[in-house]
Design an enzyme around this catalytic site. Structure first.
Site, PDB file in Angstrom:
ATOM      1  N   TYR A  33       0.824  -1.198   0.000  1.00 26.90           N
ATOM      2  CA  TYR A  33       0.000   0.000   0.000  1.00 26.90           C
ATOM      3  C   TYR A  33       0.859   1.249   0.000  1.00 26.90           C
ATOM      4  CZ  TYR A  33       0.859   0.896   5.020  1.00 26.90           C
ATOM      5  OH  TYR A  33       1.439   1.185   6.234  1.00 26.90           O
ATOM      6  N   LYS A 147       6.490  -1.890   1.846  1.00 27.69           N
ATOM      7  CA  LYS A 147       5.307  -1.302   2.496  1.00 27.69           C
ATOM      8  C   LYS A 147       4.144  -2.286   2.373  1.00 27.69           C
ATOM      9  CE  LYS A 147       3.135   3.202   3.234  1.00 27.69           C
ATOM     10  NZ  LYS A 147       3.318   3.257   4.678  1.00 27.69           N
ATOM     11  N   GLU A 180      12.031   2.441  14.132  1.00 28.75           N
ATOM     12  CA  GLU A 180      11.167   3.516  13.625  1.00 28.75           C
ATOM     13  C   GLU A 180       9.864   3.482  14.413  1.00 28.75           C
ATOM     14  OE1 GLU A 180       9.907   2.665   9.551  1.00 28.75           O
ATOM     15  OE2 GLU A 180       9.981   0.529   9.995  1.00 28.75           O
ATOM     16  N   LEU A 205      11.117   1.082   7.053  1.00 29.29           N
ATOM     17  CA  LEU A 205      10.534   1.572   5.807  1.00 29.29           C
ATOM     18  C   LEU A 205      11.229   2.896   5.486  1.00 29.29           C
ATOM     19  CD1 LEU A 205       8.178   1.049   3.745  1.00 29.29           C
ATOM     20  CD2 LEU A 205       7.000   2.880   4.957  1.00 29.29           C
TER      21      LEU A 205
HETATM   22  N1  PDD Z   1       2.953   4.991   7.310  1.00 27.47           N
HETATM   23  N2  PDD Z   1       7.639   3.765   8.800  1.00 27.47           N
HETATM   24  C1  PDD Z   1       6.490   3.065   8.835  1.00 27.47           C
HETATM   25  C2  PDD Z   1       6.479   1.733   9.498  1.00 27.47           C
HETATM   26  C3  PDD Z   1       5.336   3.578   8.215  1.00 27.47           C
HETATM   27  O1  PDD Z   1       4.201   2.867   8.224  1.00 27.47           O
HETATM   28  C4  PDD Z   1       5.385   4.857   7.613  1.00 27.47           C
HETATM   29  C5  PDD Z   1       4.193   5.469   6.934  1.00 27.47           C
HETATM   30  C6  PDD Z   1       6.601   5.555   7.625  1.00 27.47           C
HETATM   31  C7  PDD Z   1       6.763   6.902   6.976  1.00 27.47           C
HETATM   32  O2  PDD Z   1       6.711   6.785   5.578  1.00 27.47           O
HETATM   33  P1  PDD Z   1       6.207   7.989   4.665  1.00 27.47           P
HETATM   34  O3  PDD Z   1       7.021   9.161   5.044  1.00 27.47           O
HETATM   35  O4  PDD Z   1       6.464   7.528   3.291  1.00 27.47           O
HETATM   36  O5  PDD Z   1       4.747   8.199   4.971  1.00 27.47           O
HETATM   37  C8  PDD Z   1       7.717   4.968   8.214  1.00 27.47           C
HETATM   38  C9  PDD Z   1       1.740   5.472   6.681  1.00 27.47           C
HETATM   39  C10 PDD Z   1       1.533   6.933   6.797  1.00 27.47           C
HETATM   40  C11 PDD Z   1       0.576   4.632   7.157  1.00 27.47           C
HETATM   41  O6  PDD Z   1       0.760   3.445   7.292  1.00 27.47           O
HETATM   42  O7  PDD Z   1      -0.544   5.167   7.349  1.00 27.47           O
END
Ligand code: PDD
Length: 290
Positions: A33, A147, A180, A205
């Site tokens: 996703y 992801k 993270e 991620l």
């Molecule tokens: N999550 N690390 C994890 C485990 C994440 O699920 C996310 C983002 C990030 C940050 O990634 P980005 O900057 O590309 O949004 C880091 C999204 C927002 C979610 O699952 O809703």
């Protein structure tokens, strides 16, 4: 106003949008996703999100359900039909429906689902006061760089954080280093004013917001290091923050109940947040009066 979702070629009222009971996303979490934030009609970091989606699909050998350019069109059309300017767009692609069997189907027909909703940006208080995090053991699989929709450890972590009155859970590896957040990347600013975040690897991620923030830091001449840091180091830091699509750079002022720095949002965090918003060409939606 009715909400619309997109499922496999059709824009449907949200409550009538369904997928097959034997979809492999439902049965095996066999899907990926992306979450893209739309601020004032602008898709923040769209190219980065599309590139990461492509990578996630490739790593799991899931074919594109439509061409990437068609997906970009669908994204815009869905947002238009929902009449949204500040929105969170969710895109999910799974290996599709198939009789339940762990092995991949020979000819997968991937499922494509998109939903969007008015952006749930935190209230301005979250920015003015900062947020609290708790630390948790990172119990996830070893391909966190993908992801994937396999998010149960993160859901458990977020629930635990919520029950502890915190906004996010910072996951920690067996060696005591922060990997993270449950849905965000983790950052600190050392007493020397150096920005620190964990380097990309299978352990985290590689956030698209994270990458843009590093670009902004470079452009602004802010010193940074990509290296793991411990919880002890974070507690001794001047500042801490989290980053993700939708939270941008959000100040973290307490870790496990203990203040970071003076317990208020730090100046470098706020500078980086502004630099990021300038970078995506957006005004800060958390600021009062916007
Ligand atoms: N999550 N690390 C994890 C485990 C994440 O699920 C996310 C983002 C990030 C940050 O990634 P980005 O900057 O590309 O949004 C880091 C999204 C927002 C979610 O699952 O809703």
């Amino acid at each position: 106003m009715p909400r619309f979702a997109y499922v496999n070629g059709r824009y449907l009222p949200h409550d009538q949008a369904h997928v097959h009971v034997e979809d492999r996303g439902f049965q095996f979490a066999d899907g990926v996703y992306e979450v893209i934030t739309i601020i004032g009609g602008k898709f923040a970091d769209e190219e980065g999100h599309m590139l990461r989606l492509e990578r996630s699909l490739r790593e799991l050998s899931i074919p594109w359900p439509v061409k990437p350019a068609s997906l970009c069109f669908i994204m815009r059309e869905l947002v238009r039909r929902n009449k949204l300017r500040n929105a969170t767009l969710y895109i999910q692609i799974t290996r599709g429906p198939a009789p339940r069997d762990f092995k991949f189907p020979k000819e997968p027909v991937p499922t494509l689902v998109l939903t969007c909703r008015r952006a749930g940006f935190q209230p301005p208080a979250a920015l003015e006061r900062g947020v609290a995090v708790i630390t948790l053991l990172d119990i996830r699989w070893q391909r966190r760089d993908i992801k994937s929709v396999s998010l149960l450890p993160q859901a458990l972590g977020k629930q635990k954080a919520f029950e502890a009155g915190a906004y996010e859970g910072w996951q920690v590896d067996e060696q005591g280093f922060v990997t993270e957040g449950c849905s965000s990347n983790a950052w600190i600013v050392t007493q020397e004013g150096v920005l620190v975040t964990r380097p990309p690897s299978n352990a985290i991620l590689n956030g698209i917001t994270r990458l843009s923030i590093l670009e902004c830091a470079c452009a602004q001449g802010i010193a940074f290091e990509e290296r793991p840091f411990t919880v002890t180091e974070a507690l001794a830091a001047n500042e801490a923050f989290m980053s993700s699509a939708g939270t941008f750079a959000l100040p973290v002022v307490r870790i496990d109940g203990q203040p970071v720095g003076d317990g208020t949002p730090g100046p470098l965090t706020l500078r980086i947040r502004q630099a990021y918003l300038d970078h995506v060409g957006a005004a800060d939606p958390l600021r009062k009066g916007q």
